[in-house]
Design an enzyme around this catalytic site. Structure first.
Site, mmCIF file in Angstrom:
data_model
loop_
_atom_site.group_PDB
_atom_site.id
_atom_site.type_symbol
_atom_site.label_atom_id
_atom_site.label_comp_id
_atom_site.label_asym_id
_atom_site.label_seq_id
_atom_site.Cartn_x
_atom_site.Cartn_y
_atom_site.Cartn_z
ATOM 1 N N HIS A 1 0.876 -1.204 -0.053
ATOM 2 C CA HIS A 1 -0.187 0.010 -0.102
ATOM 3 C C HIS A 1 0.932 1.329 -0.098
ATOM 4 O O HIS A 1 0.233 2.624 -0.131
ATOM 5 C CB HIS A 1 -0.852 0.117 1.178
ATOM 6 C CG HIS A 1 -0.210 0.357 2.608
ATOM 7 N ND1 HIS A 1 0.619 -0.370 3.255
ATOM 8 C CD2 HIS A 1 -0.200 1.670 2.958
ATOM 9 C CE1 HIS A 1 1.012 0.335 4.426
ATOM 10 N NE2 HIS A 1 0.491 1.285 4.125
HETATM 11 C C1 UD1 Z 1 -1.800 5.496 5.679
HETATM 12 C C2 UD1 Z 1 -0.610 6.087 6.441
HETATM 13 C C3 UD1 Z 1 0.398 4.971 6.600
HETATM 14 C C4 UD1 Z 1 -0.163 3.757 7.083
HETATM 15 C C5 UD1 Z 1 -1.332 3.395 6.313
HETATM 16 C C6 UD1 Z 1 -2.111 2.207 7.068
HETATM 17 C C7 UD1 Z 1 0.043 8.397 5.903
HETATM 18 C C8 UD1 Z 1 0.548 9.271 5.063
HETATM 19 N N1 UD1 Z 1 0.104 7.169 5.455
HETATM 20 O O1 UD1 Z 1 -1.623 5.153 4.385
HETATM 21 O O2 UD1 Z 1 1.458 5.456 7.235
HETATM 22 O O3 UD1 Z 1 0.873 2.607 7.140
HETATM 23 O O4 UD1 Z 1 -2.296 4.431 6.445
HETATM 24 O O5 UD1 Z 1 -3.242 1.597 6.109
HETATM 25 O O6 UD1 Z 1 -0.992 8.769 6.591
HETATM 26 N N2 UD1 Z 1 -8.879 4.997 1.045
HETATM 27 C C9 UD1 Z 1 -10.424 4.465 0.898
HETATM 28 N N3 UD1 Z 1 -11.030 3.966 1.958
HETATM 29 C C10 UD1 Z 1 -10.709 3.987 3.273
HETATM 30 C C11 UD1 Z 1 -9.119 4.723 3.393
HETATM 31 C C12 UD1 Z 1 -8.425 5.150 2.349
HETATM 32 O O7 UD1 Z 1 -10.721 4.166 -0.447
HETATM 33 O O8 UD1 Z 1 -11.143 3.814 4.119
HETATM 34 C C13 UD1 Z 1 -8.279 5.262 -0.279
HETATM 35 C C14 UD1 Z 1 -8.118 6.807 -0.383
HETATM 36 O O9 UD1 Z 1 -8.988 7.215 -1.401
HETATM 37 C C15 UD1 Z 1 -6.735 7.292 -0.569
HETATM 38 C C16 UD1 Z 1 -5.845 5.920 -0.542
HETATM 39 O O10 UD1 Z 1 -6.789 4.927 -0.026
HETATM 40 O O11 UD1 Z 1 -6.474 7.495 -2.076
HETATM 41 C C17 UD1 Z 1 -4.757 6.003 0.605
HETATM 42 O O12 UD1 Z 1 -5.286 6.505 1.786
HETATM 43 P P1 UD1 Z 1 -4.311 7.374 2.862
HETATM 44 O O13 UD1 Z 1 -5.021 7.590 3.907
HETATM 45 O O14 UD1 Z 1 -3.889 8.449 1.952
HETATM 46 O O15 UD1 Z 1 -2.974 6.596 2.991
HETATM 47 P P2 UD1 Z 1 -2.414 5.158 3.121
HETATM 48 O O16 UD1 Z 1 -1.976 4.698 2.005
HETATM 49 O O17 UD1 Z 1 -3.807 4.480 3.757
#
Ligand code: UD1
Length: 365
Positions: free
Chosen positions: A208
């Site tokens: 991820h």
């Molecule tokens: C985040 C943390 C990372 C942690 C990870 C665990 C930061 C910078 N990164 O990364 O340290 O290891 O969480 O999972 O804070 N999304 C959904 N549904 C959700 C959540 C996210 O669709 O419930 C999608 C969002 O649209 C986004 C992507 O997932 O495009 C990433 O989510 P984001 O919160 O930016 O960071 P993670 O990659 O989850």
């Protein structure tokens, strides 16, 4: 305690999946000593990325949900900062607790520090020394505005010392070790799904990190390597990865079997029954080490350097040749890994709550 004396209040900020897991033991321990206001930023919002963990781990419902959702880093962090400041002004906590290295961690630390509220950072001192990682920026900045720094390992304490952070540093063990200790029996007792391969016959993989999934060429190489592994590869998809696979037009096949995001207990069960784990997650590297499952890390660096001992964890980056060579080496001779007491004995949350209570008591005098 005299009834007339208000119990000190701690505001804990959570927002992303690994923080819910860490909050489970921590909230329990904190609530025995202080009043806790639990705030969910809404960074993760899908049911299976958020509510499922609250239900399964019995985490108290958040007192506030900020509903910030996803977006570019600046926008997400900015929105959290604004909303957290308002909640802190209203609830006037004596201390703010932040966990790990996500955007929610940084926003919580920054909002509190600017209001002059002391910050406690759980999982302080971790470093990958890769300044391009958003998580590295978040954890460095958070450590530098924290009054209490709870380190999981001696390496974390040393990293802080190298940055001249010496006061308020406590090595308490790792709250993720507490979560494993609390839940492993329950996880192992779960009946495996009849549609999944049996224990010892599969690999588990997770992907991820922005560096791995946002670059289509790198993502294609990683998926290609997993497809060629010699046993079935279970790949539960993080929403970010699902989105990037769709955009790239990649449909993993070969050994790879895609799954939806897993609950914590299902993850522990699959981790402990896997022949090996391939991951870019920090927490999963550590869980693999604790459970004695060999790990191949799909990054060039790791914060959890202790796991590299004796080949229990190998850094393979995104190189298919290195990933496949690591798998072959593990199949030839399974490395033995046991964390022993390295991450504590499952009492880190209790130690943190004790130190927090003492700190707050000291400030009242
Ligand atoms: C985040 C943390 C990372 C942690 C990870 C665990 C930061 C910078 N990164 O990364 O340290 O290891 O969480 O999972 O804070 N999304 C959904 N549904 C959700 C959540 C996210 O669709 O419930 C999608 C969002 O649209 C986004 C992507 O997932 O495009 C990433 O989510 P984001 O919160 O930016 O960071 P993670 O990659 O989850």
């Amino acid at each position: 305690m005299k009834a007339s004396r208000r119990r000190p209040a701690v505001l804990t900020v959570v927002g992303a999946r690994p923080q819910f897991i860490k909050a489970a033991p921590l909230s329990r321990a904190l609530r025995r000593r202080v009043r806790e206001v639990l705030v969910h930023t809404g960074q993760h919002y899908d049911h299976e990325m958020s509510q499922a963990f609250f239900d399964e781990l019995g985490i108290p419902a958040p007192d506030r949900h900020l509903g910030v959702g996803s977006g570019p880093h600046g926008m997400m962090t900015g929105r959290m900062l604004e909303a957290l400041e308002a909640v802190m002004l209203e609830t006037r906590p004596d201390l703010v607790v932040v966990l790990g290295d996500t955007n929610s961690t940084l926003a919580g630390a920054l909002a509190a520090a600017k209001l002059g509220i002391p910050v406690a950072h759980v999982e302080a001192g971790l470093r990958s020394f890769d300044p391009r990682m958003p998580e590295e920026i978040n954890r460095r900045l958070t450590d530098h505005v924290s009054r209490l720094l709870f380190c999981p390992t001696p390496t974390a304490v040393r990293n802080l010392r190298a940055e001249r952070i010496r006061t308020g540093v406590h090595r308490v063990g790792d709250v993720m070790m507490d979560a494993v200790a609390d839940n492993l029996d329950r996880a192992r007792r779960r009946r495996g799904s009849t549609t999944l391969p049996a224990e010892g016959t599969y690999y588990l993989a997770t992907l991820h990190r922005q560096e791995n999934v946002d670059d289509p060429e790198r993502l294609t190489r990683l998926v290609g390597a997993l497809e060629r592994l010699p046993h079935p590869v279970l790949l539960p998809l993080h929403p970010r990865t699902k989105d990037r696979l769709r955009r790239t037009g990649l449909r993993p096949r070969g050994a790879v079997r895609l799954l939806p995001p897993l609950t914590y207990l299902e993850t522990l069960r699959l981790e402990s029954g896997a022949r090996a784990i391939f991951t870019d997650s920090g927490g999963i590297q550590k869980e693999a080490f604790i459970l004695g499952t060999p790990c191949v890390t799909l990054r060039a660096t790791t914060e959890w350097v202790e796991t590299l001992r004796g080949g229990a964890n190998r850094l393979a980056g995104a190189s298919p040749a290195r990933i496949l060579a690591a798998a072959r080496a593990i199949e030839r001779r399974r490395p033995r890994s046991r964390a022993g007491g390295l991450y504590g004995r499952g009492r880190a949350a209790e130690a943190i709550a004790r130190i927090v209570a003492r700190f707050l008591e000291g400030r009242r005098r």
